[in-house]
Design a protein around this motif. Structure first.
Motif, PDB file in Angstrom:
ATOM      1  N   GLY A  10       0.773  -1.232   0.000  1.00  0.00           N
ATOM      2  CA  GLY A  10       0.000   0.000   0.000  1.00  0.00           C
ATOM      3  C   GLY A  10       0.802   1.277   0.000  1.00  0.00           C
ATOM      4  N   ALA A  11       2.128   1.186  -0.143  1.00  0.00           N
ATOM      5  CA  ALA A  11       2.958   2.388  -0.089  1.00  0.00           C
ATOM      6  C   ALA A  11       3.143   3.043  -1.449  1.00  0.00           C
ATOM      7  N   SER A  12       2.654   2.410  -2.502  1.00  0.00           N
ATOM      8  CA  SER A  12       2.796   2.986  -3.837  1.00  0.00           C
ATOM      9  C   SER A  12       1.763   2.349  -4.769  1.00  0.00           C
ATOM     10  N   GLY A  13       1.681   2.880  -5.986  1.00  0.00           N
ATOM     11  CA  GLY A  13       0.850   2.272  -7.020  1.00  0.00           C
ATOM     12  C   GLY A  13      -0.613   2.155  -6.650  1.00  0.00           C
ATOM     13  N   ASN A  78      -5.340  -7.968  -0.566  1.00  0.00           N
ATOM     14  CA  ASN A  78      -4.063  -8.600  -0.894  1.00  0.00           C
ATOM     15  C   ASN A  78      -3.582  -8.020  -2.224  1.00  0.00           C
ATOM     16  N   ASN A  79      -2.840  -6.930  -2.133  1.00  0.00           N
ATOM     17  CA  ASN A  79      -2.491  -6.166  -3.321  1.00  0.00           C
ATOM     18  C   ASN A  79      -1.016  -6.246  -3.706  1.00  0.00           C
ATOM     19  N   ALA A  80      -0.141  -6.589  -2.777  1.00  0.00           N
ATOM     20  CA  ALA A  80       1.295  -6.565  -3.053  1.00  0.00           C
ATOM     21  C   ALA A  80       1.644  -7.481  -4.225  1.00  0.00           C
ATOM     22  N   GLY A  81       2.510  -6.985  -5.099  1.00  0.00           N
ATOM     23  CA  GLY A  81       2.903  -7.800  -6.236  1.00  0.00           C
ATOM     24  C   GLY A  81       4.068  -7.189  -6.982  1.00  0.00           C
ATOM     25  N   PHE A 176      -3.330  -2.663 -18.293  1.00  0.00           N
ATOM     26  CA  PHE A 176      -2.215  -1.783 -17.944  1.00  0.00           C
ATOM     27  C   PHE A 176      -2.718  -0.407 -17.510  1.00  0.00           C
ATOM     28  N   PHE A 177      -2.117   0.131 -16.448  1.00  0.00           N
ATOM     29  CA  PHE A 177      -2.382   1.500 -16.015  1.00  0.00           C
ATOM     30  C   PHE A 177      -1.080   2.079 -15.485  1.00  0.00           C
ATOM     31  N   ARG A 178      -1.017   3.405 -15.412  1.00  0.00           N
ATOM     32  CA  ARG A 178       0.241   4.054 -15.031  1.00  0.00           C
ATOM     33  C   ARG A 178       0.523   3.842 -13.543  1.00  0.00           C
ATOM     34  N   THR A 179       1.667   3.242 -13.277  1.00  0.00           N
ATOM     35  CA  THR A 179       2.074   2.951 -11.913  1.00  0.00           C
ATOM     36  C   THR A 179       3.585   2.741 -11.906  1.00  0.00           C
ATOM     37  N   ASN A 180       4.133   2.436 -10.750  1.00  0.00           N
ATOM     38  CA  ASN A 180       5.574   2.173 -10.663  1.00  0.00           C
ATOM     39  C   ASN A 180       5.872   0.682 -10.678  1.00  0.00           C
ATOM     40  N   MET A 205      -4.916   4.996 -18.296  1.00  0.00           N
ATOM     41  CA  MET A 205      -5.566   5.052 -16.989  1.00  0.00           C
ATOM     42  C   MET A 205      -4.557   5.277 -15.870  1.00  0.00           C
ATOM     43  N   THR A 206      -4.986   5.970 -14.837  1.00  0.00           N
ATOM     44  CA  THR A 206      -4.160   6.187 -13.653  1.00  0.00           C
ATOM     45  C   THR A 206      -4.573   5.220 -12.547  1.00  0.00           C
ATOM     46  N   ALA A 207      -3.711   5.083 -11.557  1.00  0.00           N
ATOM     47  CA  ALA A 207      -4.026   4.220 -10.419  1.00  0.00           C
ATOM     48  C   ALA A 207      -5.245   4.741  -9.670  1.00  0.00           C
ATOM     49  N   ASP A 208      -5.404   6.059  -9.585  1.00  0.00           N
ATOM     50  CA  ASP A 208      -6.562   6.629  -8.888  1.00  0.00           C
ATOM     51  C   ASP A 208      -7.862   6.276  -9.603  1.00  0.00           C
ATOM     52  N   GLU A 209      -7.835   6.279 -10.926  1.00  0.00           N
ATOM     53  CA  GLU A 209      -9.030   5.912 -11.690  1.00  0.00           C
ATOM     54  C   GLU A 209      -9.371   4.440 -11.492  1.00  0.00           C
TER      55      GLU A 209
END
Length: 263
Positions: A10-13, A78-81, A176-180, A205-209
């Motif tokens: 949860g610290a990014s993306g 469970n989002n980490a990847g 695909f969406f813009r993330t790190n 698309m952005t992560a917020d969207e």
């Protein structure tokens, strides 16, 4: 009513975007990520624990933290990847082991650790981040596709298995969406990874969207959350027009062969 939410990675993306979205609704958020101390990127109001999803010890500590702090949990995300990709004769077995340990077994560990608590409550919602790659299996991505398909299968299984305890299970399948995410690439197939970087960094698309769509899917207790038009088109083409899907995927395989023949 305020919900208690644990988000891994949860610290990014997408994880960070989901944390902001939940906090915006007034929910209580606990973020788990690799850093030993709280990252500066985290939003005000979010709690933090160091959590490596490969470590059962870290998962046990997260459960203890939740029990001591909240006494219960409403949403487990469970989002980490990590990202990976490669042709079957180029990608190393160590790359397979890494992505399966994080992207698939990391999710399994989270589900195993928190299911007893959710059963005690007779409530809760497990949300697992997979990918469109878990539903639509393009060439040159076998390890990532396999890991994410495993997350989809796990989520469907648990949706039926845990329903008697009023526990909902959703799986997120974004394109695909813009993330790190591309920063986690470290495999042997450099040509495939260069393609992945381009697809991620130039996505519309952005992560917020994506996060906004995910929250709507959680609210609606959707089992599979598709977040964009491209994903829905690809998914339903495979389901309903399989010859067309096979045609496009075969063309993609031929294009990959031409592009990487000398790589």
């Amino acid at each position: 009513m305020s919900r208690r939410v644990l988000i891994t990675g949860g610290a990014s993306g997408l994880g960070l975007a989901l944390a902001n979205a939940f906090l915006g609704r007034g929910d209580q958020v606990l973020i788990g990520d690799l850093a030993e101390t709280r990252p500066d990127s985290l939003p005000d109001g979010a709690d933090y624990i160091s959590l490596d999803v490969r470590s059962q010890q870290d998962w046990d500590a997260a459960l203890a933290h939740v029990r001591e702090t909240w006494g219960a949990l409403d949403v487990l995300v469970n989002n980490a990847g990590v990202a990976t990709g490669g042709r079957i004769d180029v990608e190393a077995i160590s790359d397979w082991e890494r992505v399966l340990d994080i992207n698939l077994l990391g999710v399994v560990r989270g589900c195993q650790t928190f299911t007893p608590l959710l059963k005690e409550q007779r409530s809760g919602h497990i949300v697992n981040t997979a990918s469109l790659a878990g539903l639509v299996h393009g060439p040159g991505m076998s390890s990532y596709n396999a890991a994410k398909a495993g997350v989809v299968a796990l989520s469907e299984t648990l949706g039926f298995e845990l329903a008697p305890w009023d526990i909902h299970v959703s799986v997120i399948c974004p394109a695909f969406f813009r993330t790190n995410l591309h920063e986690s690439l470290q495999g042997k197939d450099i040509a495939m990874e260069a393609t992945a970087v381009k697809l991620i960094t130039k996505a519309q698309m952005t992560a917020d969207e994506v996060a906004a769509t995910v929250l709507k899917g959680i609210d609606g207790h959707k089992r599979v959350i598709l977040t964009d038009r491209l994903g829905r088109q690809a998914y339903w083409t495979k389901r309903l027009v399989r010859p067309a899907y096979n045609h496009f995927a075969t063309k993609a395989g031929a294009k990959l062969a031409r592009k990487t023949r000398d790589a």
